[in-house]
Write a protein that holds these residues in place. Sequence first.
Motif, PDB file in Angstrom:
ATOM      1  N   PHE A   1     -35.174  -5.138 -36.557  1.00  0.00           N
ATOM      2  CA  PHE A   1     -36.205  -4.915 -35.661  1.00  0.00           C
ATOM      3  C   PHE A   1     -37.017  -5.913 -34.873  1.00  0.00           C
ATOM      4  O   PHE A   1     -36.783  -5.810 -33.434  1.00  0.00           O
ATOM      5  CB  PHE A   1     -37.331  -3.865 -36.192  1.00  0.00           C
TER       6      PHE A   1
ATOM      7  N   LEU B   1     -24.012  -5.172 -30.988  1.00  0.00           N
ATOM      8  CA  LEU B   1     -24.927  -4.894 -29.680  1.00  0.00           C
ATOM      9  C   LEU B   1     -25.604  -5.976 -29.690  1.00  0.00           C
ATOM     10  O   LEU B   1     -25.871  -6.456 -28.555  1.00  0.00           O
ATOM     11  CB  LEU B   1     -25.515  -3.729 -30.036  1.00  0.00           C
ATOM     12  N   LEU B   2     -26.139  -6.652 -30.437  1.00  0.00           N
ATOM     13  CA  LEU B   2     -27.195  -7.700 -30.361  1.00  0.00           C
ATOM     14  C   LEU B   2     -26.493  -9.064 -29.916  1.00  0.00           C
ATOM     15  O   LEU B   2     -26.842  -9.526 -28.886  1.00  0.00           O
ATOM     16  CB  LEU B   2     -27.935  -8.126 -31.697  1.00  0.00           C
TER      17      LEU B   2
ATOM     18  N   LEU C   1     -39.258   4.639 -38.277  1.00  0.00           N
ATOM     19  CA  LEU C   1     -38.473   3.790 -39.409  1.00  0.00           C
ATOM     20  C   LEU C   1     -39.580   3.772 -40.669  1.00  0.00           C
ATOM     21  O   LEU C   1     -39.290   3.194 -41.623  1.00  0.00           O
ATOM     22  CB  LEU C   1     -38.492   2.536 -38.927  1.00  0.00           C
TER      23      LEU C   1
ATOM     24  N   VAL D   1     -30.276  -1.039 -23.359  1.00  0.00           N
ATOM     25  CA  VAL D   1     -29.658  -1.532 -24.402  1.00  0.00           C
ATOM     26  C   VAL D   1     -30.554  -1.531 -25.624  1.00  0.00           C
ATOM     27  O   VAL D   1     -30.255  -0.850 -26.869  1.00  0.00           O
ATOM     28  CB  VAL D   1     -29.157  -2.751 -24.238  1.00  0.00           C
ATOM     29  N   GLN D   2     -31.983  -1.497 -25.271  1.00  0.00           N
ATOM     30  CA  GLN D   2     -32.916  -1.459 -26.561  1.00  0.00           C
ATOM     31  C   GLN D   2     -33.086  -0.132 -27.001  1.00  0.00           C
ATOM     32  O   GLN D   2     -33.089  -0.087 -28.097  1.00  0.00           O
ATOM     33  CB  GLN D   2     -34.239  -1.724 -26.054  1.00  0.00           C
ATOM     34  N   ALA D   3     -32.945   0.959 -25.866  1.00  0.00           N
ATOM     35  CA  ALA D   3     -33.039   2.223 -26.619  1.00  0.00           C
ATOM     36  C   ALA D   3     -31.896   2.321 -27.661  1.00  0.00           C
ATOM     37  O   ALA D   3     -32.361   3.174 -28.950  1.00  0.00           O
ATOM     38  CB  ALA D   3     -33.054   3.388 -25.512  1.00  0.00           C
ATOM     39  N   LEU D   4     -30.748   2.108 -27.040  1.00  0.00           N
ATOM     40  CA  LEU D   4     -29.390   2.422 -27.905  1.00  0.00           C
ATOM     41  C   LEU D   4     -29.673   1.585 -29.430  1.00  0.00           C
ATOM     42  O   LEU D   4     -29.491   2.164 -30.374  1.00  0.00           O
ATOM     43  CB  LEU D   4     -28.275   1.838 -27.390  1.00  0.00           C
ATOM     44  N   ALA D   5     -30.297   0.312 -29.290  1.00  0.00           N
ATOM     45  CA  ALA D   5     -30.442  -0.423 -30.541  1.00  0.00           C
ATOM     46  C   ALA D   5     -31.401   0.293 -31.514  1.00  0.00           C
ATOM     47  O   ALA D   5     -31.021   0.489 -32.603  1.00  0.00           O
ATOM     48  CB  ALA D   5     -31.064  -1.691 -30.133  1.00  0.00           C
ATOM     49  N   VAL D   6     -32.537   0.789 -30.825  1.00  0.00           N
ATOM     50  CA  VAL D   6     -33.456   1.278 -31.575  1.00  0.00           C
ATOM     51  C   VAL D   6     -32.883   2.775 -32.410  1.00  0.00           C
ATOM     52  O   VAL D   6     -33.138   2.865 -33.516  1.00  0.00           O
ATOM     53  CB  VAL D   6     -34.938   1.735 -30.886  1.00  0.00           C
ATOM     54  N   SER D   7     -32.235   3.325 -31.560  1.00  0.00           N
ATOM     55  CA  SER D   7     -31.514   4.477 -32.307  1.00  0.00           C
ATOM     56  C   SER D   7     -30.567   4.420 -33.096  1.00  0.00           C
ATOM     57  O   SER D   7     -30.507   5.139 -34.547  1.00  0.00           O
ATOM     58  CB  SER D   7     -31.006   5.570 -31.183  1.00  0.00           C
ATOM     59  N   VAL D   8     -29.721   3.144 -33.031  1.00  0.00           N
ATOM     60  CA  VAL D   8     -28.929   2.880 -34.267  1.00  0.00           C
ATOM     61  C   VAL D   8     -29.686   2.473 -35.635  1.00  0.00           C
ATOM     62  O   VAL D   8     -29.285   2.746 -36.469  1.00  0.00           O
ATOM     63  CB  VAL D   8     -27.861   1.810 -33.693  1.00  0.00           C
ATOM     64  N   LEU D   9     -30.881   1.508 -35.224  1.00  0.00           N
ATOM     65  CA  LEU D   9     -31.356   1.030 -36.144  1.00  0.00           C
ATOM     66  C   LEU D   9     -32.186   2.264 -37.009  1.00  0.00           C
ATOM     67  O   LEU D   9     -32.095   2.335 -38.377  1.00  0.00           O
ATOM     68  CB  LEU D   9     -32.544   0.219 -35.749  1.00  0.00           C
ATOM     69  N   LEU D  10     -32.558   3.352 -36.201  1.00  0.00           N
ATOM     70  CA  LEU D  10     -33.058   4.595 -36.915  1.00  0.00           C
ATOM     71  C   LEU D  10     -32.067   5.136 -38.100  1.00  0.00           C
ATOM     72  O   LEU D  10     -32.153   5.354 -39.311  1.00  0.00           O
ATOM     73  CB  LEU D  10     -33.333   5.639 -35.980  1.00  0.00           C
TER      74      LEU D  10
ATOM     75  N   THR E   1     -27.150   7.185 -26.996  1.00  0.00           N
ATOM     76  CA  THR E   1     -28.123   7.690 -28.057  1.00  0.00           C
ATOM     77  C   THR E   1     -28.188   9.020 -28.463  1.00  0.00           C
ATOM     78  O   THR E   1     -28.405   9.386 -29.603  1.00  0.00           O
ATOM     79  CB  THR E   1     -29.598   7.551 -27.297  1.00  0.00           C
TER      80      THR E   1
ATOM     81  N   VAL F   1     -34.638  -7.030 -32.410  1.00  0.00           N
ATOM     82  CA  VAL F   1     -34.513  -6.259 -31.048  1.00  0.00           C
ATOM     83  C   VAL F   1     -35.715  -6.747 -30.370  1.00  0.00           C
ATOM     84  O   VAL F   1     -35.675  -6.970 -28.830  1.00  0.00           O
ATOM     85  CB  VAL F   1     -34.749  -4.799 -31.279  1.00  0.00           C
TER      86      VAL F   1
ATOM     87  N   VAL G   1     -40.679   3.535 -26.531  1.00  0.00           N
ATOM     88  CA  VAL G   1     -39.411   3.683 -27.492  1.00  0.00           C
ATOM     89  C   VAL G   1     -39.845   2.982 -28.694  1.00  0.00           C
ATOM     90  O   VAL G   1     -39.446   3.266 -29.948  1.00  0.00           O
ATOM     91  CB  VAL G   1     -38.320   3.082 -26.518  1.00  0.00           C
TER      92      VAL G   1
ATOM     93  N   VAL H   1     -25.581   9.097 -31.108  1.00  0.00           N
ATOM     94  CA  VAL H   1     -25.849   8.827 -32.528  1.00  0.00           C
ATOM     95  C   VAL H   1     -27.025   9.598 -32.988  1.00  0.00           C
ATOM     96  O   VAL H   1     -26.722  10.113 -34.279  1.00  0.00           O
ATOM     97  CB  VAL H   1     -26.620   7.249 -32.133  1.00  0.00           C
ATOM     98  N   LEU H   2     -28.110   9.979 -32.353  1.00  0.00           N
ATOM     99  CA  LEU H   2     -29.066  10.784 -32.923  1.00  0.00           C
ATOM    100  C   LEU H   2     -28.838  12.112 -33.479  1.00  0.00           C
ATOM    101  O   LEU H   2     -29.071  12.833 -34.227  1.00  0.00           O
ATOM    102  CB  LEU H   2     -30.438  10.526 -32.117  1.00  0.00           C
TER     103      LEU H   2
END
Lengths: 247, 641, 104, 170, 500
Positions: D37, E166-167, C83, D96-105, A77, D40, C75, A80-81
């Motif tokens: 989203f 990932l998904l 977003l 995995v969810q935290a990573l997914a949200v950051s990539v979505l961002l 993260t 996720v 989160v 990425v961020l």
Amino acid sequence: MRNLASLVFTAGLAFLLLVIAAQLGFGEPPMRVGGAILEQAPAEVGAANIVTAVLLGYRGIDTLGELSILFAAATATGLVLVRGRKDCGHGTSDPPGGFILRTGADLLFPLLLVVGFYIILHGHLTPGGGFQGGVILAAAFFVLVLARPGADGSGGTSHTAIAFIEGLAGAGFIAIGLWSLWDGGEFLAPLLGKGVMGELLSAGTLPLLSLAVGLKVGAELAGLMTQLAEQPAGPQHPHPQAEDRGS
Amino acid sequence: MQLPALPLPALPALPLPGALTPLDLLFAAAAATLLLALLLGRWRMAGPLMVMGYGVQFWLLLETGTLRGEPMTAAMRFEILGHALGWRYDALSWFFAMITIGAGFVSAWYAGGGWQGLYRSQGHGPRLFHVALAANVLSMLLLVGSGDFLSLFIGWELVSWASFLLMAVAGGIAAQAALRYVTYAFAGAMAVLGALVLIYGVTGSFSYADFAAAVPTITNGQLWVLVALLVGGFGVKLGLIPLHLWQAPAYAETPGPGSAFLGAISARMGLYAIVVVFVALVGIGRLVQMEIPYTFISARELLCWIAALTIIFPTYTALQQHDARYLLAWHGIGQGGYMLLGLLVGTANGSAGGLLHVFNYAITQAALLMAVFAVMYRTGTADLNKLGGLFTRMPITFVVLLIGIISLAGLPPMAGFVSKWLVYRSLIAAEMPFLFVASVIGTLGTILSVYKLIHNIFLGQLRLEHEQVREAPVSLLAPMLGLSTVIFLAGVFPGPALSWVAEVQRALGLEVISYTLGGVESPQGSIDMVWLVGVLFAGFGVGALVFYGFGGKSKRVHQLDNYAGGHFLTADVRYHYSDNFYAGLMHLIGGLYKGGFRWLEGTVTSTVDMLSFSTVGVYRYVQPTLFLLAAAAVMLAWVVL
Amino acid sequence: MIPDVDLDLQTLFALVMVALVLVSAVLVLILDNMISAVAASGVVSLGVAVLFVLLHAPDVAMTEAVVGAGLSGVVLALGLRRLGLWQLDATDTSPERRGGKPDA
Amino acid sequence: MSAMGPDSLSFVVVMYVGAFGLLVIGAIGMVMSNHLFRMVLALVIAEAGANLLLVLSGWRDGALAPILGTHAADVPMVDPVPQVLVLTAIVIGVGVQALAVSVLLKIHRIYGTLDVRALRRHLELDICRDAGMAPEGSREAPAGERPLPPPIPVADALRTAATDQTGATS
Amino acid sequence: MTGLFSISQGHSVLPVVLPLLAAFLMQPLGRVARPLALLLGPATLALSAYLLIRLWLAYGDAPYALAIGGFAPPLGITFYVDRLALLFATAVPVLTLLFWSRGEDDADPLRRDAVMLLLAAAATGLALSGDLFNIYVFYELVAVASFGLVTLRATGAAYIATVRYLLLSALGSVLALVGIAIVYLQTGTLSLAQLAMLAPDALQNPLGLAPFALLLIGFGVKAELFPVNTWVPEVYATAPTRISALLAGLVSKLAVIVVVRLLVLAFDGTGATQLMLALGALGFVTGELAAWRARDLNRMLAYSSIGQLGLVFVGFSLGGTAGMLAGLALVLHHLIIKSALFALATRWRGALARLTGAARSAPVSAGLVVLFALSLIGVPPLPGFWAKLLLVLGLVELSTPLALGALALVLLGSAVEANYLFRLVVRLYARPDDASTPALPKPKLLDFGVASAAGVLLLAATVSVVPVSGWLRGVADQAADRAAYIDTVFPTTLVQSGAR
């Protein structure tokens, strides 16, 4: 068409899973490994909470793996961020929390810390342990960030402190494991005797391990949430909705 | 036909140097030539060096003495993953190896001479060419010496990749043609691998002997699968009818002597493989028994008709070519049909005719292509519409081409006649009249197209730009003349060539042809070329006597010191039509040429294109998780139900 | 620790909780407004945490409660905030706002 | 079925239905939704379902929590191993969810949308541009490699049309 | 550390633990002494490689089991170290070192090195672990680490590809978890050795095959199994080429080895092999057909790796030592070639049209591409041919209609493969028509070194095919031997207590 196909396949999957469930044994699992552990755990590991005994004793490397998964997720993260943040600096982060949130945060912070550390230290006695305590610690720090986001939305949490705690706690966990290996035993073998069952200082290195886990998880998640909070709100091209004030 | 089982003592993988047989020395010499080409290729004197290399190989081949003596097994033998891998030479291998090394020798000689300067000026280094040639010879020697199916397949792959290298050396159009060849060749190789593995499934080992022993027990159905796969796989190299589209452009575009080498021997490797599997191991008799239900056609007739069609279609396509190299390349495919037809007849004359035609046509094709490249060397083009009247400027090349086309058309004094005559004779004797008619139609096509070849290049009106054209340099003429004399001698005294063929027949277990110095003495038909040529030359002699003795009144004049239809000739007017030479004939039979095979190839390519378009669609699907779910549901259903 | 008063009471309680969990799971997919969807997923997590208690797994229940409702809720909410989908009233019906509800 | 009588059977059935229900709803959500989203969120639900199933596999009827000291020592206890597995699985899920949200961002910041179909097209266009080639099916790279006729620029077409009249009239 | 010199079996845990330790210390050390932190990664990998080689030399021949934490096998987690595990465990640090990204993208080097170390640790863990859930944890760690690494180029496409991957991987892991739950419900144990003992009665029925199907899908995502490998072309095209090399060359192989261990130990004899055979053959054909249309080098290599891994699945599904030997030969062959091709791709990334006439400026690289193309499609003297021959012979010996269908598909697929590979070769050696093709970037020395080392290795294997195949047969026999696995983990004395 896509939705139809997905409905058909999911219904099929559900039906098949139920068919399998029907044939599975109900309510009396063949307690092979579970039964043996229930008998030998108090003797071998000496922790009252057998789940923690298995978590940090029998399947210690699983927990190490899980720890590193959380570390990998936090670092990824960060990868990425953190990268894009520098260029578009207009951090229109959220406004500082209202009066209630700020006073509430000040009151809650110490309480959360106490509860967090209690759960971590009593991991081997009562339900709970490193992970749950760590998350509560992270929540404690994040409440402060929510209350007073400050200019860049990070609420003054210093990432270097977080990095140090995170790194050293993880290294501590592995050091304890290596110590037992160096001591002639196997990696992550329990040390420092069993102590008296139910006492705070029982079950040898388990409390130390869960403390390391707690600190690491706490630091990691605090850092993760702060990084998310520091992101500028809304997509690059201005969106009508971005300026309205969220609660 | 019993190729004895390979005596396989438990030798260590690499034999001690002491036990090297001449066969190993032959392989070593071929490898040394390749190494020589690799290291010294750029050096100006590389050409003669390579010629010497092939000479040594030829001498070593004679040393093996496997033509008349008993077959020789190479000491080089491997035991890889439980499969034995060995090489052995018998008369059949000797025959093909002799032609290969001979073709390599002549091509290297031709490439070493003046042609090297032209090739260098076109921006290509001769080193890669010599390497490709040497690699081809080495891989062909390995292929023809294969002792079991595994070494057969390995040799087969090496030959197809080496010829790809030789074709792609020039780059540009040649590289595209080579790529098309590789696709055909590798698909064929996969078919062959499939067949070999099925044989392994049946017999449990790769050795010839086990397969030969198991042939009677194999059912017709399995054998039909083997025939389809193996004839398809080997037919790609030989250029059998549906798989022949790649050969003409690939062989024609290969630079100079490479094209001569490929045209001479490379396609015949397919024939060798078919002979080894179907004539030696399965046997023509067994092919006759494989009837196609509800029809009177047996496997042999089917293959014969494929060979007959291979004679006709390419030959009549050759008619339409306006580039001399393409014309000869298309003929290469056609003549392959004769060889297969002769061998499939299976009688003494038939198989002798087929095998002899391999030799005769090899030297003929090499000589013709070298003549055409000599013309290209001087005039820069082989386009029949841009040449004409070179007889006065390049007489020796004219003579070489003349001898070559006589042999190609199969007319008496030259070698081609003997083998074609044998094939015709055997077809009539074996009561196959329609096949005889088909092959005669093929010969008719050959005669027409070779006439177009010599007329458009050498006869007719000399063009202005070719006034200063001189005869080809001696270094090019020498190999051409050498080959021409061989063609003539093989025509007049077919005895020695027939003796080789007889040895090969004995090795293959076929009926052996009874031959004399002059020709064939057998109840089905006999011929004595010495007597025939004597009568022919007697006739020429009388004609020459009459012409020079009593006539001889002709006066040499310049070609424009002439008049036609009351008008004086001027240099810019073309009186010699060479474009669309056979317009009338083409008008008559043009309808047959809808490019049926090109359309067939097109369908295969477009199906692969459509399939790949749909699979890429799968990989670019919007929702990848749907596939995961679908897979889970299908697999669970398959498991639980 | 819930005393084993009566087995069917426990089953009844389990039935209620499972129903609640399943309904809120379906709601997560159907609701237009993303905030309510995240809230529904929080409810799912808490429901599952209660089920874990019923299954005598206190450790797991605590983890699920803390991590599921707490951490992932925070989160996801932060993600929504960043977003620009943080949108209370569902007046604006542009597909972007509605979060692409499955048009089954 | 254990000696505990029919009703404990219904408890387990309810639990299994709950576990598989969650799993299936999560799967449906992931496959059918068009908004990343929501996918996720569906993933969160599917993971909760799987965790429930895992704990269920260790559940024994009438057994108590595996914590010593809170009840008599000889009472049958539930199998602790699946609970450890679930602990790990939950934490993995969060990571995995935290990573997914950051990539979505990041995706939202670059493309402004989270619709799966639009993003699929963006992906293809970006890969082709990154590789330095025209995307498939565009004018420069027709799908079947069949060359398209050259485009007639509008201006020339008009000019040729104009000259035709003059040509025709003169 | 006295243990450093006298290597003991207990040290075989170190190659997994040391990189983790280094990854944790990366951030704090980075803030204290940055240059030292940048060196920490390669140093740790070199140390673990050294340890593994010492282990191989000391205990290479006989397999041994290592109980983590000193707890007896069925209760605690065991590491099972045999030649197959050592082979792949050693390959991990070596290849990670070779493909260590040297800062060509501007990502934060500390975090990137930490994630690379985690990937290496987890991959070694996958190779060594002998416990079902432990394998799941390491697999998940590999997955999360690869998510992080794939986004390094920070382009929009990279992020989209990552989130789709990932998904897909997360849903696969959920199904794998369900599979593990069912296995645990039926056998009550997670240790592979005890599963192997209980398998004949507990897992043979269709109910036994269901968890294998779920596990196959769960682990199949990373092993590029047919229906679940739609992520491969996008991710390898958008990720940094060295990361793609690591993922395609090494990590997918480890996922395959895990599936094979499950197949051999717990689920052999059931219909599982037909399942894998069908999916493998389909994967091969779709991979080759899709590669036929690919127009840029990375995606072509991605599709080709899908095809080759489909072939590997077909190989392993033949069952018994023959299948294991064929599969192993194919896996090692593909590992060498794909890593080398991706190493070359670091320079030739991008559209194939740009590569016209590249042989002129990079003759050795073009020669290597020809060598690898020949070996991939299986031209005789090269090892690729022997691997494919083993596969094809195995299929014929199986001679079920499914096997013969797979044989036909494999042969047709190879023909398509030859076409598109040699279309690339002819393009490389073609004379560039317009001088406008942009000059290719200067090659990185280490990548070129990796590719030429792979070429030399291939040629060495060609020459010494007999000894290499003998050694490989030894590894295959040892890996396919279930009884040996059970005896090493449960020395006969403990068998009674273990299998209560």
